[in-house]
Motif scaffolding. Structure first.
Motif, PDB file in Angstrom:
ATOM      1  N   LEU A 188       0.812  -1.215   0.000  1.00 33.98           N
ATOM      2  CA  LEU A 188       0.000   0.000   0.000  1.00 33.98           C
ATOM      3  C   LEU A 188       0.841   1.259   0.000  1.00 33.98           C
ATOM      4  O   LEU A 188       0.572   2.202  -0.740  1.00 33.98           O
ATOM      5  N   TYR A 189       1.859   1.309   0.861  1.00 34.74           N
ATOM      6  CA  TYR A 189       2.572   2.557   1.092  1.00 34.74           C
ATOM      7  C   TYR A 189       3.951   2.534   0.433  1.00 34.74           C
ATOM      8  O   TYR A 189       4.692   1.567   0.552  1.00 34.74           O
ATOM      9  N   GLY A 190       4.284   3.619  -0.224  1.00 39.36           N
ATOM     10  CA  GLY A 190       5.621   3.774  -0.769  1.00 39.36           C
ATOM     11  C   GLY A 190       5.869   3.070  -2.084  1.00 39.36           C
ATOM     12  O   GLY A 190       6.985   3.064  -2.571  1.00 39.36           O
ATOM     13  N   ASP A 191       4.817   2.482  -2.672  1.00 40.67           N
ATOM     14  CA  ASP A 191       4.974   1.787  -3.942  1.00 40.67           C
ATOM     15  C   ASP A 191       4.407   2.675  -5.043  1.00 40.67           C
ATOM     16  O   ASP A 191       3.195   2.808  -5.196  1.00 40.67           O
ATOM     17  N   GLU A 192       5.296   3.252  -5.849  1.00 43.13           N
ATOM     18  CA  GLU A 192       4.851   4.225  -6.838  1.00 43.13           C
ATOM     19  C   GLU A 192       3.974   3.608  -7.921  1.00 43.13           C
ATOM     20  O   GLU A 192       3.213   4.306  -8.594  1.00 43.13           O
ATOM     21  N   THR A 193       4.019   2.282  -8.080  1.00 44.40           N
ATOM     22  CA  THR A 193       3.155   1.654  -9.076  1.00 44.40           C
ATOM     23  C   THR A 193       1.688   1.745  -8.676  1.00 44.40           C
ATOM     24  O   THR A 193       0.801   1.521  -9.501  1.00 44.40           O
ATOM     25  N   ASN A 194       1.422   2.092  -7.410  1.00 41.77           N
ATOM     26  CA  ASN A 194       0.039   2.218  -6.962  1.00 41.77           C
ATOM     27  C   ASN A 194      -0.645   3.479  -7.472  1.00 41.77           C
ATOM     28  O   ASN A 194      -1.855   3.627  -7.308  1.00 41.77           O
ATOM     29  N   VAL A 195       0.100   4.391  -8.054  1.00 45.49           N
ATOM     30  CA  VAL A 195      -0.515   5.628  -8.537  1.00 45.49           C
ATOM     31  C   VAL A 195      -1.651   5.329  -9.499  1.00 45.49           C
ATOM     32  O   VAL A 195      -2.718   5.949  -9.444  1.00 45.49           O
ATOM     33  N   ALA A 196      -1.454   4.367 -10.372  1.00 38.94           N
ATOM     34  CA  ALA A 196      -2.485   4.034 -11.351  1.00 38.94           C
ATOM     35  C   ALA A 196      -3.723   3.425 -10.695  1.00 38.94           C
ATOM     36  O   ALA A 196      -4.796   3.402 -11.300  1.00 38.94           O
ATOM     37  N   ARG A 197      -3.566   2.934  -9.450  1.00 37.74           N
ATOM     38  CA  ARG A 197      -4.684   2.307  -8.729  1.00 37.74           C
ATOM     39  C   ARG A 197      -5.133   3.178  -7.555  1.00 37.74           C
ATOM     40  O   ARG A 197      -5.746   2.695  -6.611  1.00 37.74           O
ATOM     41  N   TRP A 198      -4.826   4.464  -7.641  1.00 39.27           N
ATOM     42  CA  TRP A 198      -5.050   5.410  -6.545  1.00 39.27           C
ATOM     43  C   TRP A 198      -6.460   5.298  -5.978  1.00 39.27           C
ATOM     44  O   TRP A 198      -6.667   5.074  -4.777  1.00 39.27           O
ATOM     45  N   VAL A 199      -7.469   5.464  -6.818  1.00 34.54           N
ATOM     46  CA  VAL A 199      -8.856   5.472  -6.351  1.00 34.54           C
ATOM     47  C   VAL A 199      -9.328   4.062  -6.009  1.00 34.54           C
ATOM     48  O   VAL A 199     -10.063   3.859  -5.042  1.00 34.54           O
ATOM     49  N   ARG A 200      -8.898   3.079  -6.774  1.00 34.93           N
ATOM     50  CA  ARG A 200      -9.333   1.716  -6.505  1.00 34.93           C
ATOM     51  C   ARG A 200      -8.895   1.259  -5.113  1.00 34.93           C
ATOM     52  O   ARG A 200      -9.662   0.613  -4.392  1.00 34.93           O
ATOM     53  N   ILE A 201      -7.669   1.561  -4.741  1.00 36.03           N
ATOM     54  CA  ILE A 201      -7.186   1.170  -3.416  1.00 36.03           C
ATOM     55  C   ILE A 201      -8.009   1.849  -2.331  1.00 36.03           C
ATOM     56  O   ILE A 201      -8.384   1.229  -1.321  1.00 36.03           O
ATOM     57  N   LYS A 202      -8.313   3.143  -2.513  1.00 40.60           N
ATOM     58  CA  LYS A 202      -9.131   3.854  -1.539  1.00 40.60           C
ATOM     59  C   LYS A 202     -10.507   3.207  -1.380  1.00 40.60           C
ATOM     60  O   LYS A 202     -11.082   3.197  -0.296  1.00 40.60           O
ATOM     61  N   THR A 203     -11.034   2.681  -2.478  1.00 38.64           N
ATOM     62  CA  THR A 203     -12.365   2.083  -2.468  1.00 38.64           C
ATOM     63  C   THR A 203     -12.374   0.710  -1.817  1.00 38.64           C
ATOM     64  O   THR A 203     -13.293   0.388  -1.050  1.00 38.64           O
ATOM     65  N   GLU A 204     -11.358  -0.092  -2.078  1.00 33.61           N
ATOM     66  CA  GLU A 204     -11.414  -1.514  -1.746  1.00 33.61           C
ATOM     67  C   GLU A 204     -10.630  -1.912  -0.511  1.00 33.61           C
ATOM     68  O   GLU A 204     -10.855  -3.006   0.020  1.00 33.61           O
ATOM     69  N   ALA A 205      -9.712  -1.067  -0.027  1.00 30.93           N
ATOM     70  CA  ALA A 205      -8.847  -1.453   1.097  1.00 30.93           C
ATOM     71  C   ALA A 205      -9.228  -0.722   2.370  1.00 30.93           C
ATOM     72  O   ALA A 205      -9.605   0.456   2.344  1.00 30.93           O
ATOM     73  N   LEU A 206      -9.100  -1.419   3.476  1.00 31.89           N
ATOM     74  CA  LEU A 206      -9.289  -0.844   4.803  1.00 31.89           C
ATOM     75  C   LEU A 206      -8.188  -1.388   5.701  1.00 31.89           C
ATOM     76  O   LEU A 206      -7.811  -2.560   5.588  1.00 31.89           O
ATOM     77  N   VAL A 207      -7.672  -0.544   6.580  1.00 27.67           N
ATOM     78  CA  VAL A 207      -6.635  -0.964   7.522  1.00 27.67           C
ATOM     79  C   VAL A 207      -7.196  -0.834   8.929  1.00 27.67           C
ATOM     80  O   VAL A 207      -7.809   0.189   9.270  1.00 27.67           O
ATOM     81  N   LEU A 208      -6.999  -1.855   9.742  1.00 32.88           N
ATOM     82  CA  LEU A 208      -7.493  -1.874  11.122  1.00 32.88           C
ATOM     83  C   LEU A 208      -6.293  -2.029  12.052  1.00 32.88           C
ATOM     84  O   LEU A 208      -5.579  -3.026  11.989  1.00 32.88           O
ATOM     85  N   GLY A 209      -6.065  -1.012  12.883  1.00 37.51           N
ATOM     86  CA  GLY A 209      -4.871  -1.037  13.718  1.00 37.51           C
ATOM     87  C   GLY A 209      -5.105  -0.509  15.114  1.00 37.51           C
ATOM     88  O   GLY A 209      -6.239  -0.254  15.545  1.00 37.51           O
ATOM     89  N   ILE A 210      -3.990  -0.325  15.820  1.00 34.30           N
ATOM     90  CA  ILE A 210      -3.969   0.197  17.184  1.00 34.30           C
ATOM     91  C   ILE A 210      -3.241   1.535  17.180  1.00 34.30           C
ATOM     92  O   ILE A 210      -2.144   1.645  16.619  1.00 34.30           O
ATOM     93  N   LYS A 211      -3.835   2.550  17.785  1.00 30.06           N
ATOM     94  CA  LYS A 211      -3.176   3.843  17.946  1.00 30.06           C
ATOM     95  C   LYS A 211      -2.301   3.755  19.190  1.00 30.06           C
ATOM     96  O   LYS A 211      -2.789   3.694  20.315  1.00 30.06           O
ATOM     97  N   LYS A 212      -0.982   3.751  18.969  1.00 24.65           N
ATOM     98  CA  LYS A 212      -0.074   3.500  20.088  1.00 24.65           C
ATOM     99  C   LYS A 212       0.352   4.777  20.798  1.00 24.65           C
ATOM    100  O   LYS A 212       0.521   4.795  22.011  1.00 24.65           O
ATOM    101  N   SER A 213       0.545   5.855  20.070  1.00 25.54           N
ATOM    102  CA  SER A 213       0.978   7.110  20.685  1.00 25.54           C
ATOM    103  C   SER A 213      -0.227   8.010  20.908  1.00 25.54           C
ATOM    104  O   SER A 213      -0.873   8.441  19.946  1.00 25.54           O
ATOM    105  N   LEU A 214      -0.521   8.277  22.159  1.00 23.17           N
ATOM    106  CA  LEU A 214      -1.682   9.104  22.503  1.00 23.17           C
ATOM    107  C   LEU A 214      -1.185  10.438  23.045  1.00 23.17           C
ATOM    108  O   LEU A 214      -0.699  10.528  24.171  1.00 23.17           O
TER     109      LEU A 214
END
Length: 354
Positions: free
Chosen positions: A48-74
């Protein structure tokens, strides 16, 4: 704009700890057909991050991907412009694709929504932080009496609310804090928020710009007409509603376009909304790295965003170059627009302009 047009979640990148928390399980249950991909950290997802080949899939990634994580620094950072404090984020990234958004500069070539599941810890931190502030000692341009916390610095809370109850939990928290308010800017009209009973303790800042600029630059957002039409309803529902005139893009005929927008806004507001209205005015800051990203998926936007003859560079904290309108010229642009606002919307206090 229908949420299903913005989000069709097919893959969820999950930190195992987030999946074990109640909020994490709720989010996963909302998307039962999505493929789950276990990750060590929401910060480090190479595909997802730092891969310039994703530019062509810019909107598609926003539509289809979700990230679920923990906020560590409060932490709550001092701000002084949109808010007194920037609250710990409950999400970052966005399914919308505004061409000037600064978040991709930090996240690389894609920035789908990341949601943080440890909402209870975030709420507890904000409650304690607000408690330590006590009574606000004197009015400032942010608010005359409440400490204001921006809860959506790196995301759009109206859209985040379609994925989880994190934003609802924050609105409920601030509803009961005697000395503090929540605040967030949005380009998405989510009318589910009208049922939340914020009791004046959440400020919604609808971002506005001329419709022609929005059509070019505010990709996948609610229309300007829809945002203006929502203001009266949000005020009636108990929200404080301000407007962000942002970003202001200087181009041929720009001031005339802003005059049309201000007339449209004036005609669309009732007395109650006008009586409490205030505005932020923010001129465009662009970035060389984002410029390169945009050339890969939306080059027409760069015809107005990237104008070296009008802009000057400044080294950013992340090592790239930010560009903003040249000193001296910008002062004249700001004065011209603020004078226009004062003439067209004499009831609208300008909280700050830069």
């Amino acid at each position: 704009m229908q949420t299903q047009r913005l989000l069709d979640i097919r893959r969820i990148y999950v930190e195992p700890e987030a999946a074990r928390l109640p909020r994490g399980r709720e989010i996963l249950d909302r998307f039962p057909d999505a493929e789950l991909v276990e990750i060590e950290s929401h910060h480090r997802i190479p595909e997802l991050y730092g891969d310039e080949t994703n530019v062509a899939r810019w909107v598609r990634i926003k539509t289809e991907a979700l990230v679920l994580g923990i906020k560590k620094s409060l932490t709550a950072r001092p701000n002084g412009r949109s808010a007194d404090w920037i609250a710990p984020s409950t999400a970052n990234g966005c399914a919308m694709a505004c061409a000037y958004c600064y978040v991709p500069r930090r996240k690389g070539y894609s920035n789908p929504i990341t949601v943080f599941a440890n909402i209870d810890k975030i709420l507890g931190y904000v409650r304690r932080h607000a408690g330590r502030q006590g009574v606000k000692p004197e009015p400032n341009q942010v608010d005359p009496s409440a400490w204001v916390y921006d809860i959506g610095e790196n995301s759009d809370c109206s859209l985040d609310a379609t994925i989880s109850d994190n934003v609802l939990d924050l609105v409920r928290l601030f509803r009961d804090l005697p000395n503090a308010k929540a605040s967030f800017a949005t380009k998405y009209v989510n009318r589910d928020l009208l049922d939340w009973d914020p009791r004046g303790r959440t400020r919604v800042r609808f971002s506005l710009m001329p419709a022609a600029d929005s059509k070019l630059l505010d990709i996948r957002t609610s229309s300007i007409a829809e945002r203006i039409a929502a203001i009266d309803d949000f005020v009636a529902a108990g929200y404080e509603v301000h407007v962000n005139f942002s970003p202001v893009v200087v181009r041929e005929g720009w001031l005339e376009s802003w005059a049309e927008l201000l007339d449209q806004l004036d005609a669309g507001l009732g007395p109650q909304a006008k009586a409490q209205l205030a505005a932020e005015v923010i001129f465009l800051t662009h970035n060389d790295r984002l410029h390169e990203v945009n050339l890969g998926w939306h080059p027409k936007a760069e015809d107005v965003l990237w104008q070296p003859e009008l802009q000057q560079p400044k080294r950013s904290q992340t090592g790239g170059w930010n560009v903003r309108y040249k000193t001296g010229h910008k002062g004249r642009y700001v004065a011209a627009l603020t004078e226009l606002i004062e003439a067209k919307l004499p009831y609208c206090r300008i909280r700050y302009a830069f």
